[in-house]
Design a protein around this motif. Structure first.
Motif, PDB file in Angstrom:
ATOM      1  N   THR A  35       0.872  -1.024   0.044  1.00 51.15           N
ATOM      2  CA  THR A  35       0.110  -0.106   0.051  1.00 51.15           C
ATOM      3  C   THR A  35       0.695   1.441   0.029  1.00 51.15           C
ATOM      4  O   THR A  35       0.517   2.013  -0.842  1.00 51.15           O
ATOM      5  N   ALA A  36       1.911   1.147   0.789  1.00 50.65           N
ATOM      6  CA  ALA A  36       2.720   2.328   0.813  1.00 50.65           C
ATOM      7  C   ALA A  36       3.663   2.628  -0.347  1.00 50.65           C
ATOM      8  O   ALA A  36       3.708   3.876  -0.886  1.00 50.65           O
ATOM      9  N   LEU A  37       3.897   1.483  -0.962  1.00 53.16           N
ATOM     10  CA  LEU A  37       4.573   1.610  -2.402  1.00 53.16           C
ATOM     11  C   LEU A  37       3.696   2.191  -3.619  1.00 53.16           C
ATOM     12  O   LEU A  37       3.870   3.081  -4.153  1.00 53.16           O
ATOM     13  N   LEU A  38       2.272   1.869  -3.342  1.00 52.56           N
ATOM     14  CA  LEU A  38       1.268   2.264  -4.417  1.00 52.56           C
ATOM     15  C   LEU A  38       0.997   3.717  -4.294  1.00 52.56           C
ATOM     16  O   LEU A  38       1.104   4.499  -5.299  1.00 52.56           O
ATOM     17  N   ILE A  39       1.039   4.312  -3.071  1.00 53.31           N
ATOM     18  CA  ILE A  39       0.870   5.664  -2.474  1.00 53.31           C
ATOM     19  C   ILE A  39       1.989   6.379  -2.967  1.00 53.31           C
ATOM     20  O   ILE A  39       1.992   7.501  -3.701  1.00 53.31           O
ATOM     21  N   ALA A  40       3.174   5.791  -2.701  1.00 47.57           N
ATOM     22  CA  ALA A  40       4.662   6.567  -3.073  1.00 47.57           C
ATOM     23  C   ALA A  40       4.627   6.477  -4.504  1.00 47.57           C
ATOM     24  O   ALA A  40       5.259   7.701  -4.930  1.00 47.57           O
ATOM     25  N   THR A  41       4.252   5.554  -5.271  1.00 47.04           N
ATOM     26  CA  THR A  41       4.538   5.770  -6.669  1.00 47.04           C
ATOM     27  C   THR A  41       3.515   6.771  -7.257  1.00 47.04           C
ATOM     28  O   THR A  41       3.838   7.381  -8.239  1.00 47.04           O
ATOM     29  N   ALA A  42       2.145   6.528  -6.958  1.00 46.99           N
ATOM     30  CA  ALA A  42       1.291   7.427  -7.246  1.00 46.99           C
ATOM     31  C   ALA A  42       1.670   9.029  -7.170  1.00 46.99           C
ATOM     32  O   ALA A  42       1.422   9.950  -7.881  1.00 46.99           O
TER      33      ALA A  42
END
Lengths: 235, 218
Positions: A35-42
């Protein structure tokens, strides 16, 4: 030596029998980090593209700041987020401290500069002629940007995987903001630290093996991506 | 022919050095226009400005529709013309997908764009390389891919900047053949910058010579 062998034997037992506690910890770790990775990528990918493709005042300062934050110590990030989320902090009213959400925020803060910096680096490495070529074929400015990002895709994927490697193995920040509560905020790294302190090595070893396996998979993935990118660029 | 162009009094400088000095020319008949001149004479700059990739410091490029109406310099106009750069700038994907790009951004239907891409690849003799990564093509094939990618979008005016500068004799002949076939098949305006005198004489319907930032019609 005996306790070590016993630890490994029992660790494999836990893995083979799909121990529910072990599985719960692995699932929570992956959920928080992904989840953290998705938000950081977005947020990181558009910022990396913006910094890479647009000219604006103090661009050099922004790039230096992003690069500096790549090395942000997790405990410092954890401390800062703790202060923000603690009851007397500005976001204390949200009641997020010692929840998986706080851990996601902490890992997002750690992953964001890595993804932004590596996306920026991948995008500026794209041959400038690509922008001109897509413009000559009738692309709008947005389509030109999309074409450049597509050309940088292997570098971007490597950046995202590098960030994943950092957050999945991180312990300092999530320990501070998550509190290591059993069955709620306890993840692989914090469990390893706790169980080692307690002298319960079997769960710590089992989780250590899972973390190592994930790291191996990650590196294999990175290798495949880099080879694919190089095959295209080098031929 | 539905689109004509006229460059009037173009001036362009880079870091204070003038490259174009009041350059004017009208592309008002279909056929092949060849622009020759020494290296650094301003051929590429002229083409880039005419293809609306760069703005001149002074002067203007006007595009006129069939009825003589001046067209606005917007994305609709930019999609009716194209420029093939000396360094083509192929995308890191298959030859086929490179051709599809210009059609995809125009919103053409999948079946139509695939049919069109196959036709164009056959026209330039690259159909057998359609699934090959474009980065693995030879320099001559890359140049043909650049031309094919441009032809796929059906430009009314096609600018080619040194299309054979970095390829061998055989590839040069293949590219010249493609250009001559294109002239037979369509009524487009084709503008080619080259420093190859032999090629200029072979292809030109109209020969232009650029000297000291200005065009002298041959």
């Amino acid at each position: 030596m005996g306790y070590l062998l016993k630890g490994f034997r029992e660790a494999f037992g836990l893995m083979l029998h799909l121990n529910p506690e072990l599985l719960g910890i692995i699932v929570l770790s992956l959920t928080v980090s992904c989840t953290a990775l998705l938000i950081a990528t977005a947020f990181g990918l558009p910022l990396g593209a913006l910094v890479g493709l647009k000219r604006f005042p103090a661009k050099g300062v922004v790039i230096s700041a992003i690069n500096s934050f790549m090395g942000l110590p997790p405990v410092v990030a954890g401390l800062f987020i703790y202060l923000m989320l603690s009851r007397s902090g500005p976001f204390g009213f949200m009641g997020l401290l010692y929840t998986p959400s706080a851990m996601i925020i902490a890992q997002t803060v750690l992953a964001f500069p890595i993804i932004t910096a590596l996306c920026h680096s991948a995008i500026v490495s794209v041959d400038p002629v690509i922008r001109q070529a897509s413009a000559t074929l009738g692309a709008t400015p947005l389509q030109v940007t999309a074409a450049v990002i597509r050309e940088a895709r292997y570098g971007i994927m490597s950046g995202v995987m590098a960030a994943f490697g950092r957050v999945i193995a991180e312990v300092g920040a999530i320990l501070i903001v998550g509190g290591n509560i059993a069955g709620y905020t306890r993840v692989m790294t914090t469990t390893i630290a706790l169980e080692t302190d307690k002298g319960n090595f079997e769960l710590a070893i089992a989780l250590g093996i899972v973390l190592l396996a994930l790291s191996l998979l990650l590196n294999l993935g990175l290798h495949v991506i880099q080879r694919k990118g190089m095959r295209g660029a080098g031929g | 022919m539905s689109l004509t162009a006229a460059a009037a009094g173009l001036w362009k400088s880079y870091q204070g050095t003038p490259v174009l000095k009041g350059c004017s020319f009208a592309f008002d008949k279909s056929g092949i226009y060849i622009l020759t001149g020494q290296n650094g004479s301003g051929k590429s700059t002229f083409l880039r400005i005419c293809a609306l990739l760069e703005k001149p410091d002074q002067g203007e490029v006007r595009y006129l529709s069939d009825g003589g109406k001046a067209l606005r310099n917007d994305i609709q106009l930019k999609r009716r013309i194209t420029l093939v750069l000396p360094k083509v700038g192929v995308f890191n994907t298959t030859t086929f997908k490179n051709i599809l790009y210009g059609l995809k951004i125009r919103g053409m239907k999948k079946e139509d764009r695939e049919k069109r891409a196959n036709e164009i690849l056959e026209f330039v003799g690259l159909l057998h390389k359609k699934d090959q990564n474009a980065f693995t093509l030879s320099s001559g094939e890359t140049q043909r891919l650049g031309i094919a990618r441009a032809l796929a979008i059906g430009p009314e005016i096609l600018f080619l900047d040194e299309p054979t500068a970095s390829v061998d004799r055989g590839a040069t002949e293949a590219i010249e053949e493609i250009i001559l076939n294109l002239k037979k098949k369509s009524s487009s305006i084709i503008v080619i910058a080259t420093h190859d005198r032999g090629q200029a004489e072979k292809l030109a319907d109209c020969l232009m010579v650029m000297e000291d930032g200005r065009i002298i019609t041959g």
